[in-house]
Design a protein around this motif. Sequence first.
Motif, PDB file in Angstrom:
ATOM      1  N   GLY A  12      27.250  81.179  11.926  1.00  0.00           N
ATOM      2  CA  GLY A  12      25.891  80.625  11.891  1.00  0.00           C
ATOM      3  C   GLY A  12      25.920  79.130  11.630  1.00  0.00           C
ATOM      4  O   GLY A  12      25.264  78.349  12.326  1.00  0.00           O
ATOM      5  N   PHE A  21      29.753  85.898   9.386  1.00  0.00           N
ATOM      6  CA  PHE A  21      28.477  85.556  10.003  1.00  0.00           C
ATOM      7  C   PHE A  21      27.956  84.233   9.492  1.00  0.00           C
ATOM      8  O   PHE A  21      27.386  83.444  10.240  1.00  0.00           O
ATOM      9  N   ALA A  22      28.177  83.985   8.202  1.00  0.00           N
ATOM     10  CA  ALA A  22      27.767  82.699   7.642  1.00  0.00           C
ATOM     11  C   ALA A  22      28.509  81.567   8.345  1.00  0.00           C
ATOM     12  O   ALA A  22      27.916  80.546   8.701  1.00  0.00           O
ATOM     13  N   VAL A  23      29.809  81.789   8.563  1.00  0.00           N
ATOM     14  CA  VAL A  23      30.616  80.746   9.190  1.00  0.00           C
ATOM     15  C   VAL A  23      30.136  80.481  10.611  1.00  0.00           C
ATOM     16  O   VAL A  23      29.915  79.331  11.010  1.00  0.00           O
TER      17      VAL A  23
END
Lengths: 305, 304, 237
Positions: free
Chosen positions: A214, A210-212
């Motif tokens: 985002g 999800f960080a990637v």
Amino acid sequence: MPSSHTEPRTGGPAGRAGGVIHDIGYRPYAGPRGGHGAIARSLYLTGVRNVFGLGRSGKSKILPFALLALNVLPAVIIVGVVTFIGLSSLPLAYPEYAATTTILLGTFAAAQGPILFSRDLRHGTISLYLARPLSATAYALARWGALATGIFAFVMAPILVMYLGALLAQMDAGEQTTDFLAATLVSLLLAGMLASVSGLFSAIALRRGFAVVGTIGTILFGYGVVAVIQGISLEQDQERVGEIAGLFHPMTLYAGLVNVLTDADNAITPPTGAAMEVLYVVVSVLLALGGLGLLLLRYRRLATR
Amino acid sequence: MSTLTFDKVSRWYGNVVAVNDVSMEIGPGVTGLLGPNGAGKSTLIALMAGFLSPSAGTVHLDGAPVWRNAGIFRQIGLVPEREVAFGYLTGRQFVQANAELHGLPDPGAACEAALATVEMSDAAARRIGTYSKGMRQRVKLASALVHDPGVLLLDEPFNGVDPRQRMHLMSLLTRFGSEGRTVLFSSHILEEVEQVARHVEVVVSGRHAASGDFGAIRRLMTDRPNRYVVQTSDDRALAAALIADPSVIGVVLAPRGGLEIEVGDFGSFAVSLPRIARGLGVRLIEVSPTDESLESVFSYLVSS
Amino acid sequence: MNPTIVRLSAQALFGRRRGLMMLVIPVVLLALTLVVRLLTEPGTAYTEIVGELGRDLALPLVALLAATAVLGPEIDDGSIVYLLAKPVNRWSVALSKYAVALGATLGFGALPVLLAGLVNDAGNPGTAVAMLAGAVLAAFTYSGLFLALCAFTRHAVVAGLLFVFLWEGTLGNLLSGVRWLSVSAWARDLAAAFSDRIDAAASVGTPYAVVAALVVVVGGVAFAGWRLSTFSLTGET
């Protein structure tokens, strides 16, 4: 997990007779200790190494170095072509390079941010860092600095290749050096901005995936949105709107900065007028520092929890 | 009544052998899978539950292979060591989902029954994310129990569980065993296994080191003649004194130094060797059993 | 398909903050479309907004996010054993997860393409519908592709990003042969088949586009199911 069957070292609760603590030779560390600066420095250096998978498993080196290779490859080709044909100048100005390889740069920033920020939070190892003399602020600063340094190195590697190639091809050294230094300056700002974006997402989303997404969503999709606005404003002869829109994204800020600091031109609606130019510089710095500030805030809140 | 059968099972990862030529049968009742950390217990349980393919050999449950056979889960209830990551579900939602996945005719009732068995009915409305370690362990157990399986596999079920809840879990396992289920749980702690399981399988470094009744294993190791190699500061003096000891059957002075001792009664030898050595002022530099198959079990059981 | 798996996957997808993240992308897209429409005449930057931003950028990102959310974390931390320690067909698990990911991609990726098209140029609803057709094809295909990627590697997100933006995007612009292995090119092609106002730069032919998409979907779900059926529980990692 510690076995519960090791011999107890103490004699049990106070008052029980016959207890003894055996001296088996353990000694506390009594040598010299590094100060806060040394801790932060070592954390920073480890971080920079980790961004490129150094000091981690062989597998984790694949992605950063594959991206780096892809990023440097066009520069090598350019240098090869330039020397082969014998051009007197590079076909691509130094700072234009990062704008051309935004996808690689964005993927690198997005994929390596979680390594520095998500893991400690997700696995709870952050409390081990914060239990040391190092403050939450210093921790966040060192991590952010490491990520920014890694991204900066990633941006500069192909530029350096082109610069060395240009010098070897006997282009005007003074001119090339000036351009190279200007590219270094804007790359620094770009690295700071991207590190803030990636670091923030990684420190909030925790799950790598999800960080990637985002980060890459912000970098690529956000860039797309701003670029559309700039394109329309150019078409409608409302360049001012495009210039203002450009303030809202790292990549368009970068393109604008390049326009201000060098004679290269790849912004759709470059900032015009001294005030706007200054604003671009100020907002870039603010974006980088603002992201860092939010990161500091997040870690400080973690430390006091 | 179900039986898990391992037939010459090995499992290796590249150059690392995790399970080495294990043959065993696990029948009804509680079986403890005992071994130090990294002995291959989790690998064995993964093999039993069909979550790992044997590199060699076969694993069968009542004659049916377990690898790539989803049907066996009708009979198996698995409690993995892995934490439940569905922290956003309540305990009841989680157990209910498990019941539905088993295709039970009345998942709601099965869910409540399982929750009641592990005494989690009261806390079942809370999200799993808020549970303590012991509660999570019990919810995991409930989720493995919903379909009333004949075989229950538990990987380190007592890890990190506080003593009171540990007692409760142990009494549950004992109950399931006496109901005729095949219950197998792994542990690296001897006392845990001793309290619940009469039958133990001991694995050390991926090898099946011993199996059977716990007491019987211990007796086997202490009663049978064993050989030891002892390095001392004065071999001859110690040899002379040892041969006078009733626990020793024979002593040989090894050509390259050291003593080879054949021991009849290990229990008293273990006591008398240091006593005799001390009395003579002889230093014992090394004492090691030469019987390799036993050495591993021995060193594990004794050191724990 | 298994209703329980569908429900659990939907909860994993929408029940948390990441659901919000998936909402941000279409909201920004539609906000941009609305602002542009209010300030300029209809049809301005249609290809850029609806095609390039909506279909080629936003939709794959949403698809990637959805596929990662339904399968990634569970495989990553091994908690998928709780779903797999059941007498449930592995392919039905894969299909259920695919259905949820697809639903999210259709709702948050393909539908916004239609809406953006309608808002941007209300006078030509036919074009918007044609864009939707392409977007639907892309949603089906990307979901299958990314599900397979998630079942294959922990680095599915990065691999997916590189496929979409480096392979389909950058290389697709340079080398026209890439279109034969490019989901966005197939989607463009299908959209062009439905409306004369959209031009497919280099066509692969609608039949090829549809068949290729179908192959990726079926292959992707089958592969994911196969990976699940041979899922191994390893020790500490």
